[in-house]
Design an enzyme around this catalytic site. Structure first.
Site, PDB file in Angstrom:
ATOM      1  N   ASP A 110       1.058  -1.298   0.009  1.00 29.38           N
ATOM      2  CA  ASP A 110       0.013   0.147   0.202  1.00 29.38           C
ATOM      3  C   ASP A 110       0.944   1.142   0.084  1.00 29.38           C
ATOM      4  O   ASP A 110       2.060   1.309  -0.039  1.00 29.38           O
ATOM      5  CB  ASP A 110      -1.010  -0.097   1.261  1.00 29.38           C
ATOM      6  CG  ASP A 110      -2.120   0.634   1.092  1.00 29.38           C
ATOM      7  OD1 ASP A 110      -2.323   1.393   0.114  1.00 29.38           O
ATOM      8  OD2 ASP A 110      -2.932   0.579   2.055  1.00 29.38           O
ATOM      9  N   HIS A 111       0.231   2.405  -0.047  1.00 30.62           N
ATOM     10  CA  HIS A 111       0.754   3.828  -0.020  1.00 30.62           C
ATOM     11  C   HIS A 111       2.351   3.709   0.395  1.00 30.62           C
ATOM     12  O   HIS A 111       2.730   3.343   1.526  1.00 30.62           O
ATOM     13  CB  HIS A 111       0.212   4.580   1.003  1.00 30.62           C
ATOM     14  CG  HIS A 111      -1.073   5.119   0.675  1.00 30.62           C
ATOM     15  ND1 HIS A 111      -1.621   6.046  -0.050  1.00 30.62           N
ATOM     16  CD2 HIS A 111      -2.372   4.712   0.875  1.00 30.62           C
ATOM     17  CE1 HIS A 111      -2.802   6.135  -0.248  1.00 30.62           C
ATOM     18  NE2 HIS A 111      -3.258   5.183   0.202  1.00 30.62           N
ATOM     19  N   GLU A 175      -0.550   7.464  -7.184  1.00 32.38           N
ATOM     20  CA  GLU A 175      -1.485   8.355  -6.568  1.00 32.38           C
ATOM     21  C   GLU A 175      -1.205   9.735  -7.411  1.00 32.38           C
ATOM     22  O   GLU A 175      -0.166  10.226  -7.218  1.00 32.38           O
ATOM     23  CB  GLU A 175      -1.792   8.492  -4.997  1.00 32.38           C
ATOM     24  CG  GLU A 175      -2.881   9.164  -4.746  1.00 32.38           C
ATOM     25  CD  GLU A 175      -3.284   8.928  -3.417  1.00 32.38           C
ATOM     26  OE1 GLU A 175      -3.343   7.722  -3.024  1.00 32.38           O
ATOM     27  OE2 GLU A 175      -3.686   9.562  -2.564  1.00 32.38           O
ATOM     28  N   GLU A 183      -3.602   8.324   7.425  1.00 34.84           N
ATOM     29  CA  GLU A 183      -3.562   6.883   7.497  1.00 34.84           C
ATOM     30  C   GLU A 183      -2.259   6.592   7.675  1.00 34.84           C
ATOM     31  O   GLU A 183      -1.395   7.310   7.157  1.00 34.84           O
ATOM     32  CB  GLU A 183      -3.927   6.231   6.266  1.00 34.84           C
ATOM     33  CG  GLU A 183      -3.878   4.652   5.940  1.00 34.84           C
ATOM     34  CD  GLU A 183      -4.163   4.002   4.826  1.00 34.84           C
ATOM     35  OE1 GLU A 183      -3.806   4.593   3.755  1.00 34.84           O
ATOM     36  OE2 GLU A 183      -5.002   3.227   4.878  1.00 34.84           O
ATOM     37  N   HIS A 227      -9.566   9.002   3.929  1.00 40.65           N
ATOM     38  CA  HIS A 227      -9.141   7.763   4.526  1.00 40.65           C
ATOM     39  C   HIS A 227      -9.929   7.855   5.739  1.00 40.65           C
ATOM     40  O   HIS A 227      -9.993   8.698   6.583  1.00 40.65           O
ATOM     41  CB  HIS A 227      -7.653   7.548   4.943  1.00 40.65           C
ATOM     42  CG  HIS A 227      -6.939   7.215   3.741  1.00 40.65           C
ATOM     43  ND1 HIS A 227      -5.683   7.700   3.436  1.00 40.65           N
ATOM     44  CD2 HIS A 227      -7.059   6.316   2.925  1.00 40.65           C
ATOM     45  CE1 HIS A 227      -5.063   7.010   2.364  1.00 40.65           C
ATOM     46  NE2 HIS A 227      -5.985   6.097   1.969  1.00 40.65           N
ATOM     47  N   GLY A 228     -10.381   6.493   6.166  1.00 42.22           N
ATOM     48  CA  GLY A 228     -11.106   6.556   7.656  1.00 42.22           C
ATOM     49  C   GLY A 228     -12.346   6.818   7.265  1.00 42.22           C
ATOM     50  O   GLY A 228     -13.067   7.554   6.467  1.00 42.22           O
ATOM     51  N   HIS A 266      -9.438   4.860  -3.346  1.00 43.19           N
ATOM     52  CA  HIS A 266      -8.970   4.815  -2.017  1.00 43.19           C
ATOM     53  C   HIS A 266     -10.018   5.419  -1.021  1.00 43.19           C
ATOM     54  O   HIS A 266     -10.787   6.151  -1.595  1.00 43.19           O
ATOM     55  CB  HIS A 266      -7.815   5.592  -1.992  1.00 43.19           C
ATOM     56  CG  HIS A 266      -6.667   4.724  -2.477  1.00 43.19           C
ATOM     57  ND1 HIS A 266      -5.621   4.506  -1.710  1.00 43.19           N
ATOM     58  CD2 HIS A 266      -6.143   4.564  -3.522  1.00 43.19           C
ATOM     59  CE1 HIS A 266      -4.669   3.827  -2.235  1.00 43.19           C
ATOM     60  NE2 HIS A 266      -4.876   3.752  -3.479  1.00 43.19           N
ATOM     61  N   ASN A 288      -9.799  -0.268  -2.008  1.00 43.40           N
ATOM     62  CA  ASN A 288      -9.183  -0.254  -0.770  1.00 43.40           C
ATOM     63  C   ASN A 288      -9.877  -0.415   0.563  1.00 43.40           C
ATOM     64  O   ASN A 288     -10.937   0.537   0.580  1.00 43.40           O
ATOM     65  CB  ASN A 288      -7.942   0.636  -0.439  1.00 43.40           C
ATOM     66  CG  ASN A 288      -6.774   0.677  -1.462  1.00 43.40           C
ATOM     67  OD1 ASN A 288      -6.669  -0.359  -2.079  1.00 43.40           O
ATOM     68  ND2 ASN A 288      -5.907   1.367  -1.172  1.00 43.40           N
ATOM     69  N   ILE A 289      -9.819  -1.232   1.157  1.00 45.86           N
ATOM     70  CA  ILE A 289     -10.659  -1.596   2.426  1.00 45.86           C
ATOM     71  C   ILE A 289      -9.779  -1.953   3.487  1.00 45.86           C
ATOM     72  O   ILE A 289      -8.977  -2.530   3.848  1.00 45.86           O
ATOM     73  CB  ILE A 289     -11.732  -2.641   2.441  1.00 45.86           C
ATOM     74  CG1 ILE A 289     -12.537  -2.559   1.097  1.00 45.86           C
ATOM     75  CG2 ILE A 289     -12.507  -2.820   3.439  1.00 45.86           C
ATOM     76  CD1 ILE A 289     -13.551  -3.586   0.909  1.00 45.86           C
ATOM     77  N   ASP A 290      -9.779  -0.875   4.428  1.00 46.90           N
ATOM     78  CA  ASP A 290      -9.006  -1.142   5.855  1.00 46.90           C
ATOM     79  C   ASP A 290      -9.845  -0.894   7.117  1.00 46.90           C
ATOM     80  O   ASP A 290     -10.061  -1.726   7.974  1.00 46.90           O
ATOM     81  CB  ASP A 290      -7.731  -0.100   5.644  1.00 46.90           C
ATOM     82  CG  ASP A 290      -6.627  -0.568   6.699  1.00 46.90           C
ATOM     83  OD1 ASP A 290      -6.952  -1.706   7.430  1.00 46.90           O
ATOM     84  OD2 ASP A 290      -5.620   0.078   6.846  1.00 46.90           O
TER      85      ASP A 290
HETATM   86 ZN   LIG Z   1      -5.430   4.749   0.508  1.00 45.88          ZN
END
Ligand SMILES: [Zn+2]
Length: 360
Positions: A110-111, A175, A183, A227-228, A266, A288-290
């Site tokens: 990832d990133h 990106e 994140e 994110h989040g 994202h 993306n899933i976190d």
């Molecule tokens: Zn991301």
């Protein structure tokens, strides 16, 4: 024709042309593949189990912090050594266990922001060593994220890394524009709103720089992503902008394809089904899933501990008697498993949500 028909390697970690063929197939069949952040063998297995039972391909990825956790929090990481070793350990674990689940898996990192480039350098070293021995890179793909840098610097440095990856026929995700929020210690919550939306010309500039090197790349173009999970605020997700990028590229390239670009979504936590469907219809192949799976993993463990509390306070002795053993309650295979079950359920939901389920 199922997705497995376009793959030379049908189970286990896939690389090279298989990755591109799977993404193109996903565009043609209007689905996106969830990329699940994994931090341990337990979270890997939960994601693989969900994908197997849904008859789906899956993407497993480690973030820089997640990779360090995979190595163990006791390992120093001043020069990215834990993040390098942890990602490599995760890769070898996933490579050995994925065939047991009988599905194709894209192995990704990832990133990687500018300050973390030593991490990516270490991973590419490992890819090249693996390539020497096996004729393919260790990882299917990496992400480089220099979106905080000036546009030209982002493209120039990304291209340099892509040239190295392309020698191994490896995929690269980049990106452009900034994903808001926070994140892994990278805090973009201060960034001006205009930088959260990318323009078609900027996206096409990426294509023009990278396409001569190899066709194996995808672009995470910002369209108000964060994110989040946040309460609805002044940043509005506009996945329809992705359609403008595709249209612009199609015209410039005189392409037969309506979605010549491979796009990545994202910061989708809390997004609506309609927003994802719009993204997928405009060529998004990876989501993306976190945040959501992190919370899902907790649910099973949290509920287990709360419900079984009286069986967990000592090794022996519970409401059924002072001499009753509690071993079958405190064995990690029991309570960690509960987290795997709830995480698996969340991954299954994602596979159905993005139309990945049943595609193999
Ligand atoms: Zn991301």
């Amino acid at each position: 024709m199922p997705a497995s028909d376009v793959l030379k390697r049908k189970t286990g970690v896939i690389v090279g042309d298989d990755v591109r063929n799977l993404f193109r197939y996903a565009q043609e069949h209007k689905f996106a593949i969830p990329a699940i952040n994994v931090t341990s063998s337990s979270t890997v297995n939960a994601a693989l189990e969900a994908a197997r039972d849904a008859n789906s391909p899956i993407i497993l990825q480690t973030s820089q912090g997640g990779a360090a956790y995979f190595a163990g929090k006791g390992v120093a990481n001043g020069n990215q050594e834990a993040s390098i070793a942890g990602a490599i350990a995760a890769a070898h674990f996933i490579r050995s266990i994925a065939p047991a689940y009988g599905i194709p898996v894209i192995l990704h990192t990832d990133h990687c922001a500018k300050k973390l480039l030593p991490w990516l350098d270490g991973l590419l070293d490992a890819d090249e060593a693996y390539f020497k021995e096996h004729g393919e890179p260790l990882f299917s793909s990496h992400m480089i994220d220099l979106s905080e840098e000036p546009h030209d610097a982002n493209i120039a440095t990304t291209k340099k890394y892509f040239e190295r990856a392309a020698k191994m026929n490896q995929w690269l995700e980049m990106e452009i524009g900034i994903t808001g929020g926070e994140e892994d210690g990278v805090d973009n919550s201060h960034v001006h709103v205009s930088r959260l939306y990318t323009q078609p010309e900027d996206v096409f500039a990426v294509y023009e720089a990278l396409a001569p090197v190899s066709p194996n790349f995808s672009i995470a173009a910002a369209f108000g992503n964060v994110h989040g999970v946040y309460k609805p605020g002044n940043v509005k997700l506009q996945p329809e902008l992705l359609g403008d990028h595709q249209k612009y590229a199609k015209e410039k390239l005189n392409s037969k394809l309506d979605t010549p670009l491979f796009l990545v979504f994202h910061g989708g936590s809390g997004s609506s089904k309609e927003e994802f469907e719009t993204g997928i219809s405009h060529g998004v192949v990876k989501v993306n899933i976190d945040t959501d799976t992190q919370y899902a993993y907790l649910i099973g463990i949290r509920d287990y501990v709360l419900n079984k509390k009286d069986y967990l306070m000592s090794q022996v002795g519970n409401p059924e008697g002072d001499d009753k053993p509690n071993k079958k309650y405190f064995d990690p295979r029991v309570w960690v498993r509960e987290g795997e079950k709830t995480m698996k359920a969340r991954v299954t939901e994602a596979l159905e949500f993005f139309n990945t389920a049943g595609q193999l």
